[in-house]
Write a protein that holds these residues in place. Sequence first.
Motif, PDB file in Angstrom:
ATOM      1  N   GLN A  73      61.196  55.920 -11.966  1.00  7.42           N
ATOM      2  CA  GLN A  73      61.614  55.567 -10.610  1.00  7.42           C
ATOM      3  C   GLN A  73      60.477  55.876  -9.649  1.00  7.42           C
ATOM      4  O   GLN A  73      59.877  56.944  -9.721  1.00  7.42           O
ATOM      5  CB  GLN A  73      62.852  56.385 -10.234  1.00  7.42           C
ATOM      6  CG  GLN A  73      63.445  56.042  -8.900  1.00  7.42           C
ATOM      7  CD  GLN A  73      64.678  56.887  -8.629  1.00  7.42           C
ATOM      8  OE1 GLN A  73      64.624  58.106  -8.706  1.00  7.42           O
ATOM      9  NE2 GLN A  73      65.778  56.228  -8.319  1.00  7.42           N
ATOM     10  N   HIS A  74      60.209  54.933  -8.756  1.00 11.63           N
ATOM     11  CA  HIS A  74      59.179  55.121  -7.741  1.00 11.63           C
ATOM     12  C   HIS A  74      59.849  55.360  -6.387  1.00 11.63           C
ATOM     13  O   HIS A  74      60.649  54.535  -5.949  1.00 11.63           O
ATOM     14  CB  HIS A  74      58.297  53.877  -7.636  1.00 11.63           C
ATOM     15  CG  HIS A  74      57.495  53.605  -8.855  1.00 11.63           C
ATOM     16  ND1 HIS A  74      58.043  53.083 -10.012  1.00 11.63           N
ATOM     17  CD2 HIS A  74      56.180  53.790  -9.112  1.00 11.63           C
ATOM     18  CE1 HIS A  74      57.095  52.951 -10.925  1.00 11.63           C
ATOM     19  NE2 HIS A  74      55.957  53.366 -10.415  1.00 11.63           N
ATOM     20  N   ASN A  96      56.799  59.691  -8.612  1.00 14.88           N
ATOM     21  CA  ASN A  96      57.203  58.854  -9.742  1.00 14.88           C
ATOM     22  C   ASN A  96      57.611  59.692 -10.954  1.00 14.88           C
ATOM     23  O   ASN A  96      56.806  59.962 -11.829  1.00 14.88           O
ATOM     24  CB  ASN A  96      56.053  57.911 -10.078  1.00 14.88           C
ATOM     25  CG  ASN A  96      56.326  56.974 -11.227  1.00 14.88           C
ATOM     26  OD1 ASN A  96      55.388  56.531 -11.866  1.00 14.88           O
ATOM     27  ND2 ASN A  96      57.553  56.651 -11.523  1.00 14.88           N
ATOM     28  N   PRO A  97      58.902  60.097 -11.030  1.00 17.98           N
ATOM     29  CA  PRO A  97      59.365  60.765 -12.246  1.00 17.98           C
ATOM     30  C   PRO A  97      59.596  59.755 -13.367  1.00 17.98           C
ATOM     31  O   PRO A  97      59.971  58.613 -13.114  1.00 17.98           O
ATOM     32  CB  PRO A  97      60.677  61.427 -11.815  1.00 17.98           C
ATOM     33  CG  PRO A  97      61.144  60.625 -10.654  1.00 17.98           C
ATOM     34  CD  PRO A  97      59.921  60.047  -9.992  1.00 17.98           C
ATOM     35  N   THR A 108      60.813  64.990 -19.102  1.00 16.79           N
ATOM     36  CA  THR A 108      60.741  64.334 -17.807  1.00 16.79           C
ATOM     37  C   THR A 108      59.483  64.845 -17.125  1.00 16.79           C
ATOM     38  O   THR A 108      59.306  66.045 -16.947  1.00 16.79           O
ATOM     39  CB  THR A 108      61.979  64.617 -16.939  1.00 16.79           C
ATOM     40  OG1 THR A 108      63.130  64.130 -17.622  1.00 16.79           O
ATOM     41  CG2 THR A 108      61.862  63.924 -15.588  1.00 16.79           C
ATOM     42  N   LEU A 109      58.607  63.923 -16.802  1.00 17.89           N
ATOM     43  CA  LEU A 109      57.350  64.264 -16.147  1.00 17.89           C
ATOM     44  C   LEU A 109      57.343  63.640 -14.754  1.00 17.89           C
ATOM     45  O   LEU A 109      58.185  62.802 -14.440  1.00 17.89           O
ATOM     46  CB  LEU A 109      56.163  63.767 -16.973  1.00 17.89           C
ATOM     47  CG  LEU A 109      56.091  62.262 -17.217  1.00 17.89           C
ATOM     48  CD1 LEU A 109      55.231  61.591 -16.165  1.00 17.89           C
ATOM     49  CD2 LEU A 109      55.538  61.999 -18.597  1.00 17.89           C
ATOM     50  N   VAL A 110      56.399  64.059 -13.950  1.00 15.99           N
ATOM     51  CA  VAL A 110      56.288  63.522 -12.590  1.00 15.99           C
ATOM     52  C   VAL A 110      54.828  63.206 -12.302  1.00 15.99           C
ATOM     53  O   VAL A 110      53.940  64.027 -12.540  1.00 15.99           O
ATOM     54  CB  VAL A 110      56.815  64.520 -11.538  1.00 15.99           C
ATOM     55  CG1 VAL A 110      56.603  63.974 -10.127  1.00 15.99           C
ATOM     56  CG2 VAL A 110      58.275  64.855 -11.772  1.00 15.99           C
ATOM     57  N   PHE A 111      54.607  61.996 -11.806  1.00 13.32           N
ATOM     58  CA  PHE A 111      53.305  61.621 -11.276  1.00 13.32           C
ATOM     59  C   PHE A 111      53.427  61.583  -9.750  1.00 13.32           C
ATOM     60  O   PHE A 111      54.350  60.968  -9.220  1.00 13.32           O
ATOM     61  CB  PHE A 111      52.875  60.235 -11.759  1.00 13.32           C
ATOM     62  CG  PHE A 111      52.565  60.154 -13.220  1.00 13.32           C
ATOM     63  CD1 PHE A 111      51.523  60.879 -13.764  1.00 13.32           C
ATOM     64  CD2 PHE A 111      53.312  59.344 -14.052  1.00 13.32           C
ATOM     65  CE1 PHE A 111      51.230  60.793 -15.120  1.00 13.32           C
ATOM     66  CE2 PHE A 111      53.030  59.252 -15.413  1.00 13.32           C
ATOM     67  CZ  PHE A 111      51.984  59.986 -15.937  1.00 13.32           C
ATOM     68  N   LYS A 135      45.306  59.047  -7.935  1.00 14.06           N
ATOM     69  CA  LYS A 135      45.997  60.186  -8.527  1.00 14.06           C
ATOM     70  C   LYS A 135      46.009  61.357  -7.558  1.00 14.06           C
ATOM     71  O   LYS A 135      44.992  61.675  -6.930  1.00 14.06           O
ATOM     72  CB  LYS A 135      45.321  60.580  -9.840  1.00 14.06           C
ATOM     73  CG  LYS A 135      45.964  61.760 -10.539  1.00 14.06           C
ATOM     74  CD  LYS A 135      45.367  62.019 -11.906  1.00 14.06           C
ATOM     75  CE  LYS A 135      43.900  62.284 -11.867  1.00 14.06           C
ATOM     76  NZ  LYS A 135      43.324  62.657 -13.152  1.00 14.06           N
ATOM     77  N   CYS A 136      47.149  62.015  -7.452  1.00 11.99           N
ATOM     78  CA  CYS A 136      47.259  63.230  -6.659  1.00 11.99           C
ATOM     79  C   CYS A 136      47.601  64.410  -7.573  1.00 11.99           C
ATOM     80  O   CYS A 136      46.892  65.395  -7.588  1.00 11.99           O
ATOM     81  CB  CYS A 136      48.313  63.047  -5.569  1.00 11.99           C
ATOM     82  SG  CYS A 136      48.403  64.410  -4.406  1.00 11.99           S
ATOM     83  N   TYR A 137      48.680  64.285  -8.353  1.00  8.54           N
ATOM     84  CA  TYR A 137      49.044  65.351  -9.284  1.00  8.54           C
ATOM     85  C   TYR A 137      49.881  64.801 -10.432  1.00  8.54           C
ATOM     86  O   TYR A 137      50.422  63.703 -10.361  1.00  8.54           O
ATOM     87  CB  TYR A 137      49.808  66.479  -8.576  1.00  8.54           C
ATOM     88  CG  TYR A 137      51.114  66.047  -7.963  1.00  8.54           C
ATOM     89  CD1 TYR A 137      52.297  66.059  -8.707  1.00  8.54           C
ATOM     90  CD2 TYR A 137      51.170  65.624  -6.639  1.00  8.54           C
ATOM     91  CE1 TYR A 137      53.498  65.647  -8.146  1.00  8.54           C
ATOM     92  CE2 TYR A 137      52.365  65.216  -6.076  1.00  8.54           C
ATOM     93  CZ  TYR A 137      53.527  65.240  -6.821  1.00  8.54           C
ATOM     94  OH  TYR A 137      54.703  64.835  -6.275  1.00  8.54           O
ATOM     95  N   ARG A 138      49.949  65.591 -11.483  1.00 11.68           N
ATOM     96  CA  ARG A 138      50.792  65.304 -12.646  1.00 11.68           C
ATOM     97  C   ARG A 138      51.496  66.598 -13.024  1.00 11.68           C
ATOM     98  O   ARG A 138      50.861  67.646 -13.098  1.00 11.68           O
ATOM     99  CB  ARG A 138      49.951  64.854 -13.844  1.00 11.68           C
ATOM    100  CG  ARG A 138      49.250  63.545 -13.637  1.00 11.68           C
ATOM    101  CD  ARG A 138      48.396  63.221 -14.858  1.00 11.68           C
ATOM    102  NE  ARG A 138      47.763  61.928 -14.677  1.00 11.68           N
ATOM    103  CZ  ARG A 138      46.727  61.519 -15.384  1.00 11.68           C
ATOM    104  NH1 ARG A 138      46.206  62.282 -16.319  1.00 11.68           N
ATOM    105  NH2 ARG A 138      46.208  60.331 -15.168  1.00 11.68           N
TER     106      ARG A 138
END
Length: 151
Positions: A73-74, A96-97, A108-111, A135-138
Motif C-alpha cells: 500500500q502506498h 509504503n508497507p 511486513t517491511l516498510v519503505f 530512497k529515504c529509509y527501509r
Amino acid sequence: MTLTLQEMSDRFEIQDLIVGYCYAVDTRDWDALDRYFTEDAVIDYSEMVGIVGGLAEIKTFLAESLAPIPAFQHAVSTTQYQIEGDRAKTKTACYNPMTVSDGETTDTLVFGLWYHHEFVRTGQGWKISRLYEQKCYRLNVPDWLAAQLPA
C-alpha cells in the motif's frame, strides 16, 4: 501566499495524478497507468529497485516483480508544488508497507521514500512526464530481499 483559481485547480489535478498512480499500483491495474503518464514518460526506480524505463517497460516490471507480493500500500502526503505555466514539479512523501514471504516466513517491511514528479499540461490535462523515487529509509527488510535491492 494567495492562490488563483487556476493554481488551485492545477494542484488538485496534479494531486489526483499522484494518488491515481498509487491506487493503480496498489490494485495491480497496470493499464490504468496509461491515464496518468505521457507516452514518453521516464520512470526511475533506480534507488529503490534498480530499474529505469519507459511506461511499457515499467508496467511489465511492476506486474512481474509485484506478483509474488501478497500485499502492499502506498500512502502519500506533504506534497510541495512548483508550477510554472504548463510544467510542474512536485516532491511528495510516500510510506509504503509491504507483506513479503520467502516461502517459509512472512514479514511486513516498510519503505519510506520521496516521489519526485515532473508534469506537463497536455490537451487532456496534466500528465506525469517523469517519476523519480528517492530512497529515504527501509525498515524490517529481510536479508533475502535486501540482497536483491540496490544498496
